[in-house]
Design an enzyme around this catalytic site. Structure first.
Site, PDB file in Angstrom:
ATOM      1  N   TYR A  17       0.830  -1.208   0.000  1.00  0.00           N
ATOM      2  CA  TYR A  17       0.000   0.000   0.000  1.00  0.00           C
ATOM      3  C   TYR A  17       0.868   1.263   0.000  1.00  0.00           C
ATOM      4  CZ  TYR A  17      -3.904   3.036   1.513  1.00  0.00           C
ATOM      5  OH  TYR A  17      -4.868   4.010   1.611  1.00  0.00           O
TER       6      TYR A  17
ATOM      7  N   LYS B 211       0.900   4.046  -2.949  1.00  0.00           N
ATOM      8  CA  LYS B 211       0.525   5.429  -2.673  1.00  0.00           C
ATOM      9  C   LYS B 211       1.665   6.398  -2.956  1.00  0.00           C
ATOM     10  CE  LYS B 211      -3.775   4.936  -1.443  1.00  0.00           C
ATOM     11  NZ  LYS B 211      -4.822   5.329  -2.407  1.00  0.00           N
TER      12      LYS B 211
END
Length: 253
Positions: A154, A158
């Protein structure tokens, strides 16, 4: 038939949470909104809420990591609502785990939805923006881009979205298109509740622990992010591009 005097926005992952709040805010700003999510039926509540306030919305089911589905979805939006000149890439998933436990699928799924999805949606929508000589792309990053235990996938996705955003700003600026990113901190949503459940902590305790680290001493709400999106999408933000705005109640939280 589409109404040519109304700008059209696409918001992905808009069935609930940040996406739903953003779709509703953009509708209140006067835009027609395509509410995109994996399951079209799950978009009904967001669409109904927009229509109840006199807005125009369209539910669209699509897997943003699938090129054919993305192209079909964007073409449908153009046909039924009008040329999409605003895109909010919000769709996301979590597959948290420590590195030594993280599977190939955990990694690939997160990369596919966040990075590939934003790429495919942006590529499909940009042609309408460049033809119109005006457009807005807003990508949802996260404070996790700065690093977060248990989120190698993640955090990487991001952080990647921030580089993607800056490159879009450079490539598309001469066509009147801006690209910016928003990096939320702790926002109370179903996704953060799922994280609390995964680590075996009550959502109330999970939220309290998070708030203790936030300078403004409260958790964020989906509407806090929607407000920031509204700014980037507006005419007043035409000279703001390639930026990452941390909406986290502090420098990072």
């Amino acid at each position: 038939m589409p109404e040519s005097n109304t700008r059209v926005a696409i918001v992905t992952g808009a069935a609930r949470g940040i996406g739903a709040a953003t779709a509703k805010r953009l509708a209140s700003d006067g835009l027609a909104v395509a509410v995109v999510d994996l399951d079209e039926k799950q978009c009904a509540d967001t669409v109904s809420a927009i229509e109840a306030e006199g807005g125009r919305a369209l539910a669209v089911g699509a897997d943003v990591s699938d090129s054919a589905q993305v192209d079909a979805a964007v073409e449908r939006v153009a046909a039924e609502l009008g040329a999409p000149l605003v895109l909010v890439n919000n769709a996301g998933v979590l597959r948290d785990n420590l590195l030594f436990k993280m599977t190939d699928d955990d990694w690939d799924t997160v990369m596919d939805v966040h990075l590939r999805g934003s790429f495919l949606m942006s590529r499909a929508a940009q042609k309408y923006m460049t033809e119109a000589g005006w457009g807005r792309i807003v990508n949802l990053s996260s404070t996790s881009a700065l690093g977060n235990r248990g989120q190698a996938n993640y955090s990487t996705a991001k952080a990647g979205l921030q580089g993607f955003t800056k490159t879009l700003a450079i490539e598309l600026g001469k066509f009147g298109v801006t690209a910016n990113a928003i990096a939320p901190g702790f926002i109370a949503t179903d996704m953060t509740k799922a994280t609390a459940d995964r680590v075996g902590v009550s959502f109330e305790d999970f939220t309290k622990a998070a708030v203790a680290q936030i300078p403004v001493a409260r958790a964020g709400a989906p509407e806090d992010i929607a407000n920031a999106v509204s700014f980037f999408v507006g005419e007043q933000a035409g000279f703001v591009s390639g930026q990452v705005l941390y909406v986290a109640g502090g420098p990072r939280a």
